[in-house]
Scaffold this motif. Structure first.
Motif, PDB file in Angstrom:
ATOM      1  N   ARG A  66       0.828  -1.214   0.000  1.00  0.00           N
ATOM      2  CA  ARG A  66       0.000   0.000   0.000  1.00  0.00           C
ATOM      3  C   ARG A  66       0.862   1.264   0.000  1.00  0.00           C
ATOM      4  N   LEU A  67       1.962   1.225   0.744  1.00  0.00           N
ATOM      5  CA  LEU A  67       2.835   2.392   0.806  1.00  0.00           C
ATOM      6  C   LEU A  67       3.595   2.593  -0.504  1.00  0.00           C
ATOM      7  N   LEU A  68       4.091   1.526  -1.098  1.00  0.00           N
ATOM      8  CA  LEU A  68       4.794   1.645  -2.373  1.00  0.00           C
ATOM      9  C   LEU A  68       3.869   2.137  -3.490  1.00  0.00           C
ATOM     10  N   ALA A  69       2.593   1.822  -3.382  1.00  0.00           N
ATOM     11  CA  ALA A  69       1.634   2.247  -4.403  1.00  0.00           C
ATOM     12  C   ALA A  69       1.488   3.771  -4.468  1.00  0.00           C
ATOM     13  N   GLU A  75       6.209  11.434  -5.126  1.00  0.00           N
ATOM     14  CA  GLU A  75       7.232  12.064  -5.964  1.00  0.00           C
ATOM     15  C   GLU A  75       6.699  13.365  -6.565  1.00  0.00           C
ATOM     16  N   ALA A  76       5.447  13.360  -6.973  1.00  0.00           N
ATOM     17  CA  ALA A  76       4.839  14.572  -7.527  1.00  0.00           C
ATOM     18  C   ALA A  76       4.612  15.624  -6.435  1.00  0.00           C
ATOM     19  N   LEU A  77       4.104  15.203  -5.289  1.00  0.00           N
ATOM     20  CA  LEU A  77       3.836  16.140  -4.190  1.00  0.00           C
ATOM     21  C   LEU A  77       5.101  16.827  -3.698  1.00  0.00           C
ATOM     22  N   PHE A  78       6.182  16.049  -3.582  1.00  0.00           N
ATOM     23  CA  PHE A  78       7.413  16.584  -3.010  1.00  0.00           C
ATOM     24  C   PHE A  78       8.454  16.950  -4.064  1.00  0.00           C
ATOM     25  N   ASP A  79       8.096  16.787  -5.333  1.00  0.00           N
ATOM     26  CA  ASP A  79       8.942  17.187  -6.456  1.00  0.00           C
ATOM     27  C   ASP A  79      10.365  16.620  -6.342  1.00  0.00           C
ATOM     28  N   ARG A  80      10.423  15.301  -6.115  1.00  0.00           N
ATOM     29  CA  ARG A  80      11.717  14.630  -6.033  1.00  0.00           C
ATOM     30  C   ARG A  80      11.529  13.144  -6.298  1.00  0.00           C
ATOM     31  N   PRO A  81      12.500  12.523  -6.973  1.00  0.00           N
ATOM     32  CA  PRO A  81      12.412  11.075  -7.183  1.00  0.00           C
ATOM     33  C   PRO A  81      12.664  10.352  -5.855  1.00  0.00           C
ATOM     34  N   LEU A  82      11.971   9.254  -5.658  1.00  0.00           N
ATOM     35  CA  LEU A  82      12.116   8.488  -4.418  1.00  0.00           C
ATOM     36  C   LEU A  82      12.549   7.066  -4.727  1.00  0.00           C
ATOM     37  N   ARG A 115      20.621   9.997   6.645  1.00  0.00           N
ATOM     38  CA  ARG A 115      20.800  11.109   5.701  1.00  0.00           C
ATOM     39  C   ARG A 115      20.218  10.797   4.327  1.00  0.00           C
ATOM     40  N   HIS A 116      19.923   9.519   4.070  1.00  0.00           N
ATOM     41  CA  HIS A 116      19.350   9.115   2.787  1.00  0.00           C
ATOM     42  C   HIS A 116      17.818   9.139   2.775  1.00  0.00           C
ATOM     43  N   ARG A 117      17.205   9.423   3.904  1.00  0.00           N
ATOM     44  CA  ARG A 117      15.745   9.509   3.962  1.00  0.00           C
ATOM     45  C   ARG A 117      15.285  10.808   3.314  1.00  0.00           C
ATOM     46  N   ARG A 118      14.218  10.717   2.501  1.00  0.00           N
ATOM     47  CA  ARG A 118      13.706  11.911   1.837  1.00  0.00           C
ATOM     48  C   ARG A 118      12.273  12.242   2.240  1.00  0.00           C
ATOM     49  N   VAL A 119      11.402  11.239   2.301  1.00  0.00           N
ATOM     50  CA  VAL A 119      10.005  11.470   2.676  1.00  0.00           C
ATOM     51  C   VAL A 119       9.631  10.470   3.769  1.00  0.00           C
ATOM     52  N   SER A 120       9.035  10.993   4.829  1.00  0.00           N
ATOM     53  CA  SER A 120       8.553  10.183   5.941  1.00  0.00           C
ATOM     54  C   SER A 120       7.044  10.046   5.834  1.00  0.00           C
ATOM     55  N   LEU A 121       6.542   8.920   6.331  1.00  0.00           N
ATOM     56  CA  LEU A 121       5.100   8.708   6.390  1.00  0.00           C
ATOM     57  C   LEU A 121       4.726   8.173   7.765  1.00  0.00           C
ATOM     58  N   SER A 122       3.587   8.603   8.243  1.00  0.00           N
ATOM     59  CA  SER A 122       2.993   8.043   9.452  1.00  0.00           C
ATOM     60  C   SER A 122       1.596   7.568   9.075  1.00  0.00           C
ATOM     61  N   SER A 173       0.410   2.833  14.912  1.00  0.00           N
ATOM     62  CA  SER A 173       0.769   3.525  13.675  1.00  0.00           C
ATOM     63  C   SER A 173       1.965   2.835  13.033  1.00  0.00           C
ATOM     64  N   VAL A 174       2.197   3.187  11.784  1.00  0.00           N
ATOM     65  CA  VAL A 174       3.355   2.702  11.045  1.00  0.00           C
ATOM     66  C   VAL A 174       4.195   3.913  10.682  1.00  0.00           C
ATOM     67  N   ALA A 175       5.495   3.837  10.965  1.00  0.00           N
ATOM     68  CA  ALA A 175       6.441   4.848  10.510  1.00  0.00           C
ATOM     69  C   ALA A 175       7.194   4.252   9.327  1.00  0.00           C
ATOM     70  N   ALA A 176       7.285   5.033   8.251  1.00  0.00           N
ATOM     71  CA  ALA A 176       7.946   4.549   7.038  1.00  0.00           C
ATOM     72  C   ALA A 176       8.743   5.694   6.424  1.00  0.00           C
ATOM     73  N   TRP A 177       9.809   5.315   5.688  1.00  0.00           N
ATOM     74  CA  TRP A 177      10.668   6.318   5.067  1.00  0.00           C
ATOM     75  C   TRP A 177      11.052   5.888   3.663  1.00  0.00           C
ATOM     76  N   PHE A 178      10.817   6.788   2.708  1.00  0.00           N
ATOM     77  CA  PHE A 178      11.327   6.597   1.353  1.00  0.00           C
ATOM     78  C   PHE A 178      12.714   7.230   1.297  1.00  0.00           C
ATOM     79  N   ARG A 179      13.624   6.517   0.669  1.00  0.00           N
ATOM     80  CA  ARG A 179      15.013   6.939   0.572  1.00  0.00           C
ATOM     81  C   ARG A 179      15.293   7.613  -0.771  1.00  0.00           C
ATOM     82  N   THR A 180      16.523   8.064  -0.953  1.00  0.00           N
ATOM     83  CA  THR A 180      16.936   8.668  -2.210  1.00  0.00           C
ATOM     84  C   THR A 180      16.781   7.657  -3.355  1.00  0.00           C
ATOM     85  N   ALA A 181      16.546   8.187  -4.528  1.00  0.00           N
ATOM     86  CA  ALA A 181      16.368   7.312  -5.706  1.00  0.00           C
ATOM     87  C   ALA A 181      17.699   6.776  -6.169  1.00  0.00           C
TER      88      ALA A 181
END
Length: 181
Positions: A66-69, A75-82, A115-122, A173-181
């Motif tokens: 669900r998170l990967l989806a 990427e569009a919201l934060f204007d950066r590749p993940l 330092r490689h984390r770009r977007v966090s999700l809760s 809750s779930v804490a998740a982090w997308f890293r640099t592309a």
């Protein structure tokens, strides 16, 4: 991205998924949560107190799917590749549990792997009616993230945020982090 500190992603998990996840977590192994770079050190209790749950493989896979989806949307919201997701942290906060104001990574003063984390999700797994306190606040301004069970909040990893002390009930809750592309 807008000027807000976070983006609400409503309904990331629907009622059926939430029921499956909560049932799967009902007998999950649990251990005290740690802080990146501070595992097993006494300072953890000063910065964070919560319980980390180990989900069955099927629950972990469902949550990751669900998170990967939503990665293209983020990427569009934060204007950066993940890139990929880090391993998920499934957290249970009980009365008195908290996480002090902190940043998840991507900050110039930290030279560890965060330092490689770009977007966090809760991702909220339990309805807010199940607890009091335990607000997810963003700084500056202590802006509280809204949401219902199944909603996620996404934000830049360098955004300062906290979970205020839980007064009663249980917050999952779930804490998740997308890293640099």
């Amino acid at each position: 991205m807008t000027d807000t500190l976070f983006q609400l992603l409503p309904g990331l998990l629907g009622p059926a998924d939430l029921a499956v996840v909560r049932q799967g977590l009902s007998e999950a192994d649990a251990a005290a949560s740690t802080v990146s770079g501070l595992a097993d050190r006494p300072v953890v209790g000063l910065a964070r107190r919560s319980t980390r749950l180990t989900a069955p493989a099927a629950i972990e896979a469902l949550l990751r799917e669900r998170l990967l989806a939503v990665r293209p949307r983020l990427e569009a919201l934060f204007d950066r590749p993940l890139g990929d997701l880090e391993p998920l942290q499934i957290l249970r906060y009980g009365p008195g549990d908290y996480f002090v104001a902190h940043q998840d990574g991507n900050t110039p003063l930290i030279h560890d792997d965060t330092r490689h984390r770009r977007v966090s999700l809760s991702l909220l797994l339990s309805p807010p009616e199940d607890w009091t306190g335990g607000a997810l606040l963003f700084h500056p301004g202590q802006q509280e993230a809204p949401g219902a069970a199944g909603d996620a909040v996404a934000f830049r990893a360098e955004t300062t945020h906290e979970v205020t002390p839980l007064e009663a009930g249980q917050r999952l809750s779930v804490a998740a982090w997308f890293r640099t592309a």
